[in-house]
Design an enzyme around this catalytic site. Structure first.
Site, mmCIF file in Angstrom:
data_model
loop_
_atom_site.group_PDB
_atom_site.id
_atom_site.type_symbol
_atom_site.label_atom_id
_atom_site.label_comp_id
_atom_site.label_asym_id
_atom_site.label_seq_id
_atom_site.Cartn_x
_atom_site.Cartn_y
_atom_site.Cartn_z
ATOM 1 N N GLU A 100 17.783 -4.245 -2.362
ATOM 2 C CA GLU A 100 17.721 -4.404 -0.911
ATOM 3 C C GLU A 100 19.084 -4.892 -0.410
ATOM 4 O O GLU A 100 19.809 -5.583 -1.125
ATOM 5 C CB GLU A 100 16.636 -5.420 -0.522
ATOM 6 C CG GLU A 100 15.247 -5.080 -1.036
ATOM 7 C CD GLU A 100 14.659 -3.853 -0.387
ATOM 8 O OE1 GLU A 100 15.067 -3.527 0.744
ATOM 9 O OE2 GLU A 100 13.792 -3.210 -1.008
ATOM 10 N N GLY A 137 11.139 -4.398 -4.861
ATOM 11 C CA GLY A 137 11.294 -5.033 -3.556
ATOM 12 C C GLY A 137 10.149 -5.976 -3.238
ATOM 13 O O GLY A 137 10.356 -7.052 -2.666
ATOM 14 N N THR A 138 8.937 -5.596 -3.601
ATOM 15 C CA THR A 138 7.779 -6.465 -3.382
ATOM 16 C C THR A 138 7.880 -7.714 -4.243
ATOM 17 O O THR A 138 7.574 -8.829 -3.782
ATOM 18 C CB THR A 138 6.474 -5.714 -3.706
ATOM 19 O OG1 THR A 138 6.421 -4.511 -2.924
ATOM 20 C CG2 THR A 138 5.251 -6.566 -3.395
ATOM 21 N N THR A 170 8.944 2.886 -6.912
ATOM 22 C CA THR A 170 9.862 3.929 -7.369
ATOM 23 C C THR A 170 10.769 3.392 -8.462
ATOM 24 O O THR A 170 11.048 4.055 -9.446
ATOM 25 C CB THR A 170 10.699 4.442 -6.190
ATOM 26 O OG1 THR A 170 9.818 4.934 -5.185
ATOM 27 C CG2 THR A 170 11.626 5.566 -6.631
ATOM 28 N N THR A 195 0.503 -5.721 2.259
ATOM 29 C CA THR A 195 1.650 -6.052 3.105
ATOM 30 C C THR A 195 1.684 -5.138 4.328
ATOM 31 O O THR A 195 1.348 -3.954 4.251
ATOM 32 C CB THR A 195 2.968 -5.935 2.329
ATOM 33 O OG1 THR A 195 3.094 -4.611 1.779
ATOM 34 C CG2 THR A 195 3.009 -6.944 1.205
ATOM 35 N N PRO A 212 0.813 -1.226 0.000
ATOM 36 C CA PRO A 212 0.000 0.000 0.000
ATOM 37 C C PRO A 212 0.843 1.272 0.000
ATOM 38 O O PRO A 212 0.318 2.354 -0.288
ATOM 39 C CB PRO A 212 -0.831 -0.119 1.278
ATOM 40 C CG PRO A 212 -0.060 -1.036 2.156
ATOM 41 C CD PRO A 212 0.636 -2.002 1.246
ATOM 42 N N GLY A 257 6.868 -2.261 -5.862
ATOM 43 C CA GLY A 257 8.127 -2.060 -6.554
ATOM 44 C C GLY A 257 8.903 -3.360 -6.689
ATOM 45 O O GLY A 257 8.399 -4.443 -6.385
#
Length: 299
Positions: free
Chosen positions: A273, A67-68, A92, A40, A10, A65
């Site tokens: 990450e 990362g998800t 992003t 999440t 979100p 993004g």
């Protein structure tokens, strides 16, 4: 009826999905999916949920993004039988989405995630962890791990950040040995990456026509420590053109596996990450590890 698990961040993309969420779910439902929705709640939530419940679904769609996507695929890799995965980029940085021929607009993206073309793709293994599209060390990769959004923004402007670091006199080289399918490369490098994508930050990578997501190979780029400002500028130029140039200190090759060894701890990033600071990194391509849904459009 086929079952879908829809995981979304979100916070991704400044919450741009929120006003479109109902329309996205309507697209899924009209395509014949029974949808379970999960926003999440914390870092690593997508990994935990996918690992625990992923096997109960026919398809998992993640929205956020890179990362998800990274978290969701990491959870998938723990499953003996892995459902297909769809991706709605909303962050992003959305580097990996450039490989998937996805359209623009949330409803069009949802239509692809619901009914696009499933294709097996390779996933990278980094020691005991996984990455979807890039594992990298060196310049910029140890910046702002405690502020992830800023780090992702910096990652998207890599060439400019590298130039800024050089001007500040903080450019650091690592003496590394890189064993790969074709032999051994040794030297002092300011940056190195193993990837499975056409670009990183829209700037770095091997030529797109040499990259395939399902060929069992990783694309490796190494940037040698420059000995002069002219060498540094030549390296930046090669990176921005997405070409390799040994004379400019930019080396590139394909390999199914590599071992990167350094006398000191080296900070790595995995899909944007923090990936730890090992002295030895064993990296390999896990061929056809997951099935991702592609689009048919070129824009």
């Amino acid at each position: 009826m086929k079952k879908m698990l829809f995981i979304y961040n979100p916070q991704a993309g400044k919450g741009q999905l929120r006003p479109k969420l109902s329309a996205v779910l309507d697209v899924f439902t009209k395509a014949g999916w029974l949808v379970t929705v999960h926003p999440t709640q914390f870092k690593g939530d997508a990994t935990n949920l996918t690992a625990e419940l992923g096997g109960e679904f026919d398809r998992i769609v993640c929205c956020g993004g890179d990362g998800t996507l990274h978290e969701t695929v990491t959870g998938l890799m723990t499953l003996p039988e892995r459902p297909e995965i769809g991706y709605i980029p909303a962050g992003t940085t959305n580097d990996f989405s450039r490989n998937l021929r996805l359209p623009r607009g949330y409803e069009k993206l949802a239509a692809v995630a619901a009914a696009g073309c499933p294709r097996a793709v390779d996933i990278g293994r980094f020691n005991d962890r996984f990455f979807v599209y890039v594992a990298a060390f060196g310049a910029f990769t140890d910046v702002a791990y405690d502020t992830p959004q800023q780090f992702k923004n910096m990652f998207g402007h890599l060439a400019y950040l590298m130039e800024g670091i050089a001007r500040l006199g903080n450019l650091k080289g690592y003496e590394v040995s890189v064993e790969h399918d074709g032999g051994v490369v040794e030297g002092e490098y300011i940056f190195g990456m193993a990837s499975n994508t056409v670009s990183v930050g829209g700037l770095i990578g091997l030529p797109a026509d040499t990259v395939a997501l399902d060929d069992g190979l990783l694309e490796v780029v190494l940037v040698r420590m420059p000995k002069s400002p002219a060498e540094f500028q030549a390296a930046i130029g090669a990176l921005m053109k997405q070409t390799t140039d040994e004379a400019a200190g930019v080396i590139g090759f394909h390999t199914s596996r590599l071992r990167v060894t350094c006398a000191e701890e080296v900070p790595w990033t995995l899909d944007g990450e923090y990936g730890g600071s090992p002295r030895t990194a064993d990296i390999e391509n896990c061929r056809h590890a997951v099935t991702i849904v592609y689009g048919n459009e070129t824009k």
